[in-house]
Design an enzyme around this catalytic site. Structure first.
Site: not given
Length: 250
Positions: A15, A57
């Site tokens: 991730h 992100h």
């Protein structure tokens, strides 16, 4: 009939590169995942003010860099000078935000694949989806296993498909629609090869319905061993994890 390729993902995916071991969404994080034998890294892609694709992100810069304000308001020349490592730990001080092209080249040279989450700035879903596909066409060999493109935003996936349907796509879900058929229908309308959902959303009936339709299932973000066992027992195809030191990907 689905025209995009089959599910390209291994069972375990790192991730945000390996965002607990190193600063998330940096080349350092992707290298950390590779060092632990992960063969695919998930990362988030957005556009700079002047149309350059880079990894980040959040919509804003301050959590994971020494910049401030909306990331999409900064040109790449300024973004590339930011420190995206000190926030994590001193050994990564000065780690830069990576240009997507650099990430693609590193992964091709080191036998890694990517799950590229199209994470557009507000109002840029279509533009970001098209730009990601253009970058892949320029920098990823057409005969190699393609990266997976995922997004919470259907418009981004639709734009990517319209730009070039060669690249497999997956619909991201943070909550489950009232009826499983609704999620499945949306994924099929977008010509997706799979659905990626928050790990607690997966139930046996949902996994079965997705598989019966010929699509794959993936779960994020799976950091607990018991939860990983539950999901694998259900038949979930791929698990996205921060805990790259806890799970052996082979």
């Amino acid at each position: 009939m689905r025209t995009s390729p089959a599910w390209p993902c291994p069972r375990w995916i790192a991730h945000r590169g390996a965002g607990h071991c190193a600063p998330e969404n940096t080349l350092a994080a992707i290298r950390a995942g590779a060092a632990r034998r992960y063969r695919m890294a998930e990362c988030d892609v957005k556009l700079s003010a002047d149309g350059v694709l880079f990894l980040l992100h959040d919509d804003t810069l301050q959590r994971t860099s020494n910049g401030h304000g909306p990331a999409g308001a900064w040109p790449w020349a300024r973004l590339s000078q930011l420190d995206a490592g000190t926030w994590h730990s001193a050994p990564y001080a000065g780690e830069p935000l990576p240009h997507l092209t650099s990430v693609l080249r590193y992964c091709r040279a080191n036998g890694m694949n990517l799950n590229l989450e199209i994470k557009p700035n507000p109002g840029q879903a279509e533009a970001t989806g098209r730009a990601v596909v253009q970058a892949l066409r320029a920098h990823w060999p057409p005969d190699a296993t393609p990266p997976l493109l995922s997004s919470f935003q259907p418009a981004a996936l639709q734009a990517a498909a319209e730009a070039d349907a060669h690249w497999p796509r997956a619909l991201l879900l943070a909550s489950w629609p009232r009826h499983t058929a609704d999620a499945l229908q949306l994924a099929q309308d977008l010509d997706c090869v799979g659905l990626v959902a928050e790990h607690r959303l997966w139930q046996a009936s949902r996994v079965q319905a997705i598989h019966d339709a010929g699509l794959a299932c993936a779960a994020y973000t799976v950091n607990d061993a018991r939860e990983a066992e539950r999901l694998l027992a259900l038949g979930v195809d791929s698990l996205i994890t921060d805990a790259v030191d806890a799970f052996t990907p082979d």
